[in-house]
Scaffold this motif. Structure first.
Motif, short mmCIF file in Angstrom:
data_model
loop_
_atom_site.label_atom_id
_atom_site.label_comp_id
_atom_site.label_asym_id
_atom_site.label_seq_id
_atom_site.Cartn_x
_atom_site.Cartn_y
_atom_site.Cartn_z
N LEU A 36 0.83 -1.20 0.00
CA LEU A 36 0.00 0.00 0.00
C LEU A 36 0.87 1.25 0.00
O LEU A 36 1.93 1.29 0.63
N GLN A 37 0.40 2.27 -0.70
CA GLN A 37 1.15 3.50 -0.87
C GLN A 37 0.69 4.55 0.15
O GLN A 37 -0.34 4.39 0.81
N PRO A 38 1.46 5.65 0.30
CA PRO A 38 1.08 6.68 1.28
C PRO A 38 -0.31 7.25 1.08
O PRO A 38 -0.98 7.60 2.07
N ASP A 39 -0.78 7.37 -0.17
CA ASP A 39 -2.12 7.91 -0.38
C ASP A 39 -3.20 6.99 0.19
O ASP A 39 -4.26 7.45 0.64
N ASP A 40 -2.93 5.66 0.20
CA ASP A 40 -3.87 4.74 0.81
C ASP A 40 -3.96 4.94 2.32
O ASP A 40 -5.05 4.95 2.91
N ALA A 114 -3.87 13.22 -0.23
CA ALA A 114 -3.90 11.90 -0.87
C ALA A 114 -3.93 12.03 -2.39
O ALA A 114 -3.28 11.26 -3.12
N TRP A 115 -4.69 13.01 -2.90
CA TRP A 115 -4.69 13.27 -4.34
C TRP A 115 -3.29 13.64 -4.83
O TRP A 115 -2.85 13.16 -5.89
N CYS A 116 -2.61 14.47 -4.10
CA CYS A 116 -1.26 14.90 -4.52
C CYS A 116 -0.30 13.71 -4.57
O CYS A 116 0.48 13.57 -5.52
N VAL A 117 -0.33 12.87 -3.55
CA VAL A 117 0.54 11.69 -3.54
C VAL A 117 0.17 10.75 -4.68
O VAL A 117 1.04 10.14 -5.33
N LEU A 122 1.78 8.80 -10.41
CA LEU A 122 1.39 8.61 -11.80
C LEU A 122 2.32 9.30 -12.78
O LEU A 122 2.72 8.71 -13.78
N VAL A 123 2.63 10.55 -12.51
CA VAL A 123 3.38 11.34 -13.49
C VAL A 123 4.86 11.07 -13.34
O VAL A 123 5.38 10.86 -12.25
N GLY A 124 5.54 11.06 -14.49
CA GLY A 124 6.99 10.88 -14.50
C GLY A 124 7.71 12.03 -15.15
O GLY A 124 8.95 12.09 -15.12
N ILE A 125 6.99 12.96 -15.76
CA ILE A 125 7.62 14.10 -16.40
C ILE A 125 8.01 15.11 -15.32
O ILE A 125 7.25 15.36 -14.38
N LEU A 126 9.19 15.70 -15.48
CA LEU A 126 9.71 16.59 -14.46
C LEU A 126 8.81 17.81 -14.28
O LEU A 126 8.54 18.23 -13.15
N MET A 127 8.31 18.37 -15.38
CA MET A 127 7.48 19.56 -15.27
C MET A 127 6.18 19.26 -14.52
O MET A 127 5.73 20.04 -13.67
N GLY A 135 1.53 21.71 -5.74
CA GLY A 135 0.21 21.39 -5.18
C GLY A 135 0.31 20.93 -3.74
O GLY A 135 -0.52 21.30 -2.89
N ILE A 136 1.33 20.12 -3.42
CA ILE A 136 1.53 19.70 -2.03
C ILE A 136 1.82 20.91 -1.14
O ILE A 136 1.27 21.04 -0.03
N PHE A 137 2.67 21.81 -1.63
CA PHE A 137 2.96 23.03 -0.87
C PHE A 137 1.70 23.86 -0.68
O PHE A 137 1.45 24.40 0.42
N LEU A 138 0.88 23.96 -1.70
CA LEU A 138 -0.36 24.74 -1.61
C LEU A 138 -1.32 24.13 -0.59
O LEU A 138 -1.95 24.85 0.21
#
Length: 407
Positions: A36-40, A114-117, A122-127, A135-138
């Protein structure tokens, strides 16, 4: 029990079921609890906080009958006896709302984290990863801002449950305009930003338009949370005197919608595993049944079997248990009548004396049938005539030839 408390417990039960299905789907997908991942885990924490929120809503609506330090006139504040039950309920109800505000914000912002994690996995692109980091900071900074605003906007803190004198609009926790507007603005802002992270990535894919639309709708669940937040804010600003009775109920509704919409994307893989194979089996069965009813191979065989035989010059009458012996292609033609020729030669219904009829009768006894040895014989009179007629004709021709030769 008040209907608002009943609604809170029902929503809590449904939220637990949704989170349980999400965890089960994740375990089936990734292969165990250890993966299980942190978002879980964040969603499990949000579920526990959601249960605590339901408990405080029960206290505010059932135990303290929706009383708080708001919705009361200055004259009532002055004349209200501090030793009365209503006074104590208003004090305890105000304290309950202070804690409920914190839990409500904690649940919503834990779901956002949880959405941010989830996006970060999912994303692998640096941008795009930078967008997720922002988003996590926000999310973290907005949560800290709300907590500090709720704790510091009314000083000293005991004014949140003060009855007389009037502590002011900022110190009415059930309907504080500052708290309501601040939470609403930061909630909408963070939801908009989180929705905007996956949508450009989805639109840049080569998926078909219906699939893109479905994915955008799937990851835009925050829009429903925003709608619930708008409704809650409007009710609290429109009816501040009823803030003690409606604030907790609308907070439960909004957090339930947030839990539902944030877990649907992770429940869908399990739903596909459950329903898509069964749907495929049902569709294949329908195709087979459709092909057979619309002229498929089975229906053609049935049609050929049910098609009437071609008409013959003379109709043949056969028993349903007549046994036909296969004829070798090297066999010579014989004059012995067969069962197929019986109907064409005008045979009578007497027992057969031929060897073939005896074999057919014995075979019929083996299959326990008595209908085999019927409709296959010539009468003795017709057989004798059939045998003597050729012999007499041949003898007469030989006698005439001898007489002519003697002459």
């Amino acid at each position: 029990m008040h209907r608002r408390a009943i609604e809170a417990f029902i929503l809590t039960g449904l939220g637990f079921i949704i989170i349980k299905i999400r965890v089960y789907a994740r375990v089936r997908t990734i292969g165990g609890f250890k993966r299980l991942q942190p978002d879980d885990y964040l969603m499990l924490i949000a579920g526990a906080a959601f249960a605590a929120e339901a408990y405080f809503v029960y206290l505010a609506t059932e135990r303290y009958e929706g009383f708080a330090n708001g919705g009361i006139t200055p004259e009532q504040r002055r004349t209200l006896d501090p030793n009365s039950v209503e006074y104590q309920d208003r004090v305890r109800g105000s304290k309950t709302h202070v804690v409920a505000w914190q839990i409500y914000v904690f649940v919503l912002w834990t779901i956002k984290a949880a959405w941010c994690v989830f996006y970060l996995r999912l994303v692998g692109i640096l941008m795009l990863r930078r967008k997720v980091y922002f988003g996590i900071f926000l999310v973290v900074s907005s949560w800290i801002t709300i907590v500090l605003a709720l704790l510091l906007s009314c000083r000293p803190l005991r004014h949140y449950w003060q009855i007389y004198p009037d502590p002011g609009p900022r110190c009415r926790p059930a309907s504080s305009e500052l708290a309501v507007i601040l939470v609403f603005v930061l909630n909408i802002l963070t939801d908009f930003y989180l929705i905007g992270i996956p949508i450009p990535m989805i639109l840049a894919t080569s998926f078909s338009r219906p699939k893109k639309f479905g994915l955008v709708l799937l990851f835009s669940g925050g829009a429903f949370v925003m709608v619930a937040s708008v409704l809650r804010t409007v009710r609290l600003l429109k009816e501040p005197e009823r803030g003690g009775s409606i604030a907790g109920t609308w907070a439960m509704r909004e957090t339930f919608v947030a839990i539902l919409m944030s877990n649907i994307p992770l429940i869908l893989p399990l739903v596909r595993r459950w329903f898509i194979p069964s749907v495929r089996k049902m569709s294949s069965r329908r195709q087979i049944s459709t092909s057979t009813t619309a002229g498929g191979p089975v229906s053609r065989v049935q049609t050929a079997q049910s098609r009437p035989a071609a008409p013959f010059p003379m109709e043949r009458k056969q028993s349903s248990h007549t046994i036909r012996r296969p004829r070798s292609p090297l066999a010579l033609p014989t004059a012995t009548p067969t069962s197929d020729d019986c109907g064409d030669s005008g045979y009578d219904n007497e027992e057969c004396d031929t060897e073939r009829t005896e074999e057919a009768c014995s075979a019929g006894r083996e299959v326990e049938s008595d209908d085999t040895c019927t409709n296959c014989s010539l009468t003795n009179h017709e057989s004798e005539q059939g045998e003597e007629a050729p012999t007499g004709a041949v003898g007469g021709k030989k006698h005439e030839e001898q007489q002519e030769h003697g002459r």
